[in-house]
Motif scaffolding. Structure first.
Motif, PDB file in Angstrom:
ATOM      1  N   LEU A  97       0.841  -1.204   0.000  1.00  0.00           N
ATOM      2  CA  LEU A  97       0.000   0.000   0.000  1.00  0.00           C
ATOM      3  C   LEU A  97       0.873   1.249   0.000  1.00  0.00           C
ATOM      4  O   LEU A  97       0.556   2.260   0.644  1.00  0.00           O
TER       5      LEU A  97
ATOM      6  N   ALA B  97      -0.457   5.072  -0.321  1.00  0.00           N
ATOM      7  CA  ALA B  97      -1.918   4.912  -0.438  1.00  0.00           C
ATOM      8  C   ALA B  97      -2.705   5.918   0.389  1.00  0.00           C
ATOM      9  O   ALA B  97      -3.941   5.882   0.374  1.00  0.00           O
TER      10      ALA B  97
ATOM     11  N   ILE C 170      -9.059   2.092  -0.604  1.00  0.00           N
ATOM     12  CA  ILE C 170      -8.444   0.759  -0.530  1.00  0.00           C
ATOM     13  C   ILE C 170      -9.459  -0.314  -0.144  1.00  0.00           C
ATOM     14  O   ILE C 170      -9.166  -1.504  -0.226  1.00  0.00           O
TER      15      ILE C 170
ATOM     16  N   LYS D 220      -4.463  -6.505  -1.905  1.00  0.00           N
ATOM     17  CA  LYS D 220      -5.153  -5.304  -2.391  1.00  0.00           C
ATOM     18  C   LYS D 220      -6.501  -5.671  -2.998  1.00  0.00           C
ATOM     19  O   LYS D 220      -7.515  -4.997  -2.752  1.00  0.00           O
TER      20      LYS D 220
ATOM     21  N   GLN E 291     -10.462  -4.830  -1.658  1.00  0.00           N
ATOM     22  CA  GLN E 291     -11.467  -4.233  -2.546  1.00  0.00           C
ATOM     23  C   GLN E 291     -12.682  -5.138  -2.711  1.00  0.00           C
ATOM     24  O   GLN E 291     -13.795  -4.658  -2.962  1.00  0.00           O
TER      25      GLN E 291
END
Length: 442
Positions: free
Chosen positions: A268, A271, A276, A408, A412
């Motif tokens: 990340l 980020a 996220i 990741k 999501q």
């Protein structure tokens, strides 16, 4: 060796800081702790071990300008204290300068911090501890004839104090306690054997779950694993049961720590402020929960802690910073020296049963093996065991499988978090439903 009082610990810290100043340090901090406890294990109805513990320790860090040295010891005699400070000074004088080294800023020190009610010592005798552990083990062994053996039930209790101080003039500390009851058992049906456990841990011993409930939960978990099958390789939805799901949040906190960010070793990276998670996700840290297992009114640098969102509306709100990583990133410490304290994620209104029904077909993960997360890329692959779900119902246990994805993508693809968040520990989360993962089997 008796436990030391708060006043004695404060004097030790004051002596350490005075010695550092006498030896020419421009700044210093020190932490000292003292604790005592009892741990007792029974197995198959007999007492197996009784251990009384008394622990002491201190650490001191000194600065000569931008040069830093640290040393620690478990010997709290005056001579050992002087020697420890001297060693830290020698180390500092022989290291190179670091522009980011130094104490946290003086104006951030905790002032008039709250009493978080973290100290509930348990004056329990070994005989009383033995009876509680025996009740937990017996409840598990009596639960079902397939409960064939036990690795024991353990009751442990610990009480102690710690003090931190630095040359800003900050001195603070408080007493703490922690009490745990656990049970580990084995089941057998024919040639199939399985092992599982359950436990509870609390600051206040009066809030511990009953021995019977701990034994029964350990029994239910181990019986559910009998006669596991392999799966063929496939892609499917995956639910991480609530006691497994804290690992997902720890993957997040590891990726947003300041040290991972400035070393560019995070999946990340950069980020902050970005989406996220889905926009319904909120993740909070609250270090000020009374009796919380990770509660603390100030961090390991004396900086006042405060509740805050790590993630709000799915967006990353903050990194997790101590003063060093904050300076590396051109930011300010978030009061997280020593880690994250009392993490929680907003759950929905689905319990685990309803979540399985809505998922329909997929995998409920009840156990993970190995590490399996690449912190730089986010690639995730873990050995797993669990329960295969069809038509919203458990069909059979599964074992010897691997689940894989990218962290990741998993963040999501978070469909829901359950309301089944009554798990022991300082991380509060329900079960996590991930939309799709690869399941590798035979």
């Amino acid at each position: 060796m008796s436990s030391l009082s708060i006043q004695q610990l404060e004097q030790i810290v004051a002596d350490l800081l005075a010695e550092a100043s006498r030896l020419g340090a421009s700044a210093a901090d020190a932490a000292v702790s003292s604790s005592s406890g009892l741990s007792l294990t029974v197995r198959l109805g007999e007492t197996e071990t009784i251990e009384h513990t008394r622990d002491r320790g201190l650490g001191v860090t000194v600065y000569f300008g931008q040069r830093k040295g640290a040393a620690s010891t478990t010997d709290l005699s005056p001579a050992a204290l002087r020697e420890t400070v001297s060693k830290a000074c020698i180390i500092a004088k022989n290291t190179s300068e670091d522009d980011c080294a130094g104490l946290a800023d003086a104006e951030l020190m905790a002032k008039d911090y709250p009493d978080l009610d973290l100290h509930h010592p348990w004056d329990i005798s070994p005989d009383e501890a033995m009876q509680l552990a025996l009740q937990a083990e017996q409840a598990a062994r009596d639960f079902d004839p397939r409960i064939s053996n036990s690795e024991g039930a353990t009751l442990s209790t610990q009480s102690g104090s710690f003090i931190y101080g630095n040359s800003h003039g900050f001195v603070g500390g408080y007493p703490t306690s922690r009490h745990t009851l656990s049970c580990v058992i084995l089941s057998q049906d024919g040639e199939c054997m399985q092992r599982d456990y359950w436990y509870d841990t609390q600051r206040d011993w009066r809030q511990l779950a009953s021995p019977e409930s701990i034994g029964h939960e350990a029994a239910r978990r181990v019986l559910a694993k009998l006669h596991g099958r392999q799966l063929g390789t496939r892609e499917a939805p995956v639910i991480f049961r609530a006691d497994i799901a804290p690992g997902m949040l720890r993957s997040l906190t590891g990726a947003i720590r300041g040290h991972a960010q400035y070393r560019q070793s995070s999946f990340l990276l950069g980020a902050l402020g970005k989406q996220i998670f889905p926009d319904w996700v909120e993740i909070r840290e609250d270090p000020l929960i009374p009796r919380g297992l990770a509660s603390a009114p100030f961090d390991n640098e004396g900086v006042a802690t405060r509740p805050k969102h790590l993630v709000k509306d799915g967006r990353l709100e903050t990194y997790i910073l101590d003063s060093y990583s904050a300076r590396k990133l051109g930011m300010q410490t978030t009061g997280n020296a020593g880690g994250v304290r009392n993490l929680s994620i907003t759950g929905g209104d689905l319990n685990l049963e309803r979540m399985l029904q809505e998922m329909g077909t997929g995998l409920l993960v009840t156990e993970l093996m190995g590490q399996g997360l690449n912190p730089v890329t986010g690639d995730y692959s873990r050995g797993a065991a669990g329960l295969w779900i069809e038509d919203g119902q458990v069909q059979y246990p599964v074992e010897e499988i691997t689940i894989a994805g990218n962290m990741k993508d998993m963040f999501q693809q978070l469909v829901a978090v359950g309301n089944d968040n009554h798990i022991p520990g300082s991380v509060k989360t329900g079960s996590w439903w991930i939309e799709n993962m690869t399941i590798a089997g035979n």
